[in-house]
Structures are given as structure tokens and as C-alpha cells.
Design a protein around this motif. Sequence first.
Motif, mmCIF file in Angstrom:
data_model
loop_
_atom_site.group_PDB
_atom_site.id
_atom_site.type_symbol
_atom_site.label_atom_id
_atom_site.label_comp_id
_atom_site.label_asym_id
_atom_site.label_seq_id
_atom_site.Cartn_x
_atom_site.Cartn_y
_atom_site.Cartn_z
ATOM 1 N N MET A 1 1.018 -1.321 0.050
ATOM 2 C CA MET A 1 -0.022 -0.170 -0.390
ATOM 3 C C MET A 1 0.869 1.338 0.215
ATOM 4 O O MET A 1 1.662 1.546 0.546
ATOM 5 C CB MET A 1 -1.168 0.490 0.949
ATOM 6 C CG MET A 1 -2.442 -1.123 1.697
ATOM 7 S SD MET A 1 -3.198 -1.475 -0.317
ATOM 8 C CE MET A 1 -3.797 -0.012 0.510
ATOM 9 N N LYS B 1 -0.490 -1.291 -10.237
ATOM 10 C CA LYS B 1 -1.818 -0.961 -9.250
ATOM 11 C C LYS B 1 -2.453 -2.097 -9.527
ATOM 12 O O LYS B 1 -3.773 -2.434 -10.263
ATOM 13 C CB LYS B 1 -2.389 0.381 -9.058
ATOM 14 C CG LYS B 1 -3.041 0.571 -8.018
ATOM 15 C CD LYS B 1 -3.925 1.929 -7.784
ATOM 16 C CE LYS B 1 -4.525 2.116 -6.497
ATOM 17 N NZ LYS B 1 -4.978 3.314 -6.551
ATOM 18 N N LEU B 2 -2.418 -3.446 -8.131
ATOM 19 C CA LEU B 2 -3.503 -4.547 -7.960
ATOM 20 C C LEU B 2 -4.818 -3.712 -7.613
ATOM 21 O O LEU B 2 -5.374 -2.305 -7.248
ATOM 22 C CB LEU B 2 -3.453 -4.579 -6.953
ATOM 23 C CG LEU B 2 -1.761 -5.507 -7.135
ATOM 24 C CD1 LEU B 2 -1.759 -6.480 -6.244
ATOM 25 C CD2 LEU B 2 -1.851 -6.950 -8.624
ATOM 26 N N PRO B 3 -6.418 -4.668 -7.868
ATOM 27 C CA PRO B 3 -7.700 -4.235 -7.833
ATOM 28 C C PRO B 3 -7.600 -3.217 -5.937
ATOM 29 O O PRO B 3 -8.315 -3.103 -5.821
ATOM 30 C CB PRO B 3 -8.549 -5.386 -8.285
ATOM 31 C CG PRO B 3 -7.288 -6.617 -8.896
ATOM 32 C CD PRO B 3 -5.888 -5.485 -8.941
ATOM 33 N N ASP B 4 -6.841 -4.460 -5.160
ATOM 34 C CA ASP B 4 -7.357 -4.292 -4.027
ATOM 35 C C ASP B 4 -6.406 -2.490 -4.017
ATOM 36 O O ASP B 4 -6.224 -2.432 -2.039
ATOM 37 C CB ASP B 4 -6.152 -5.485 -2.724
ATOM 38 C CG ASP B 4 -5.516 -5.594 -3.298
ATOM 39 O OD1 ASP B 4 -4.555 -5.209 -3.681
ATOM 40 O OD2 ASP B 4 -4.490 -6.525 -2.620
ATOM 41 N N GLY B 5 -5.782 -1.792 -4.298
ATOM 42 C CA GLY B 5 -5.424 -0.417 -4.417
ATOM 43 C C GLY B 5 -3.752 -0.978 -4.050
ATOM 44 O O GLY B 5 -2.809 0.298 -3.497
ATOM 45 N N ARG B 6 -3.134 -2.505 -3.585
ATOM 46 C CA ARG B 6 -1.352 -2.261 -3.821
ATOM 47 C C ARG B 6 -1.129 -2.363 -4.908
ATOM 48 O O ARG B 6 -1.177 -2.722 -5.842
ATOM 49 C CB ARG B 6 -1.160 -3.989 -2.300
ATOM 50 C CG ARG B 6 -1.726 -3.852 -1.820
ATOM 51 C CD ARG B 6 -1.522 -5.370 -1.222
ATOM 52 N NE ARG B 6 -2.270 -6.006 -1.817
ATOM 53 C CZ ARG B 6 -1.405 -7.461 -1.253
ATOM 54 N NH1 ARG B 6 -0.771 -7.874 -0.477
ATOM 55 N NH2 ARG B 6 -2.370 -8.006 -2.531
#
Length: 86
Positions: free
Chosen positions: A40, A76-81
Motif C-alpha cells: 500500500m 496497481k492491483l484491484p485492492d489498491g496495492r
Amino acid sequence: MGGRAVMLIPHRTSDVEENVLPPDYQRILAAVRQAAGPVMARQAGEMLGVDVNIRSKLEPLRGKLVRLVDRGWLRKLPDGRFTTRL
């Protein structure tokens, strides 16, 4: 040096090395790469010594991470990381 103008944050292509990035962006890229996994913005800030409890210090870092995503240097991954592409 030649008169070719270079964008501040160039798009990543096969002929562009990360050493063309400004030093603070190189540090961000290195920190994300060295992390055990996707991070993150807060985690990246902690690795870079940013006071992540102060929103006005964390948000510019988040902006730089997003800029690196937009230019193809990070994902950027779907979870925001955030993670390196490779």
C-alpha cells in the motif's frame, strides 16, 4: 547532450532504463521492488522514511506511485496495492 526534450516521467518501453527517472521516483521503484510483496502507499512511505501519519506527506507519495503506474513502471492491483511489473 543533444536537444531532445525528455518527459519528466517517461513511459516505460524496452529502450528506456529506470535511471532516466528522477531520483525520488527511482527510490520509490526500488522500495516497491524490495518489498516482500505488493504494498500500500503507506507501506511504501514507511520504507522510504516518509511520515505516513501526516496526510500531506503521504498523498504526494501516493500521487507518484500512481504516476509510475500510469507510465507503466508499476502495476496497481484491484485492492489498491502497488507492485513491480516483473
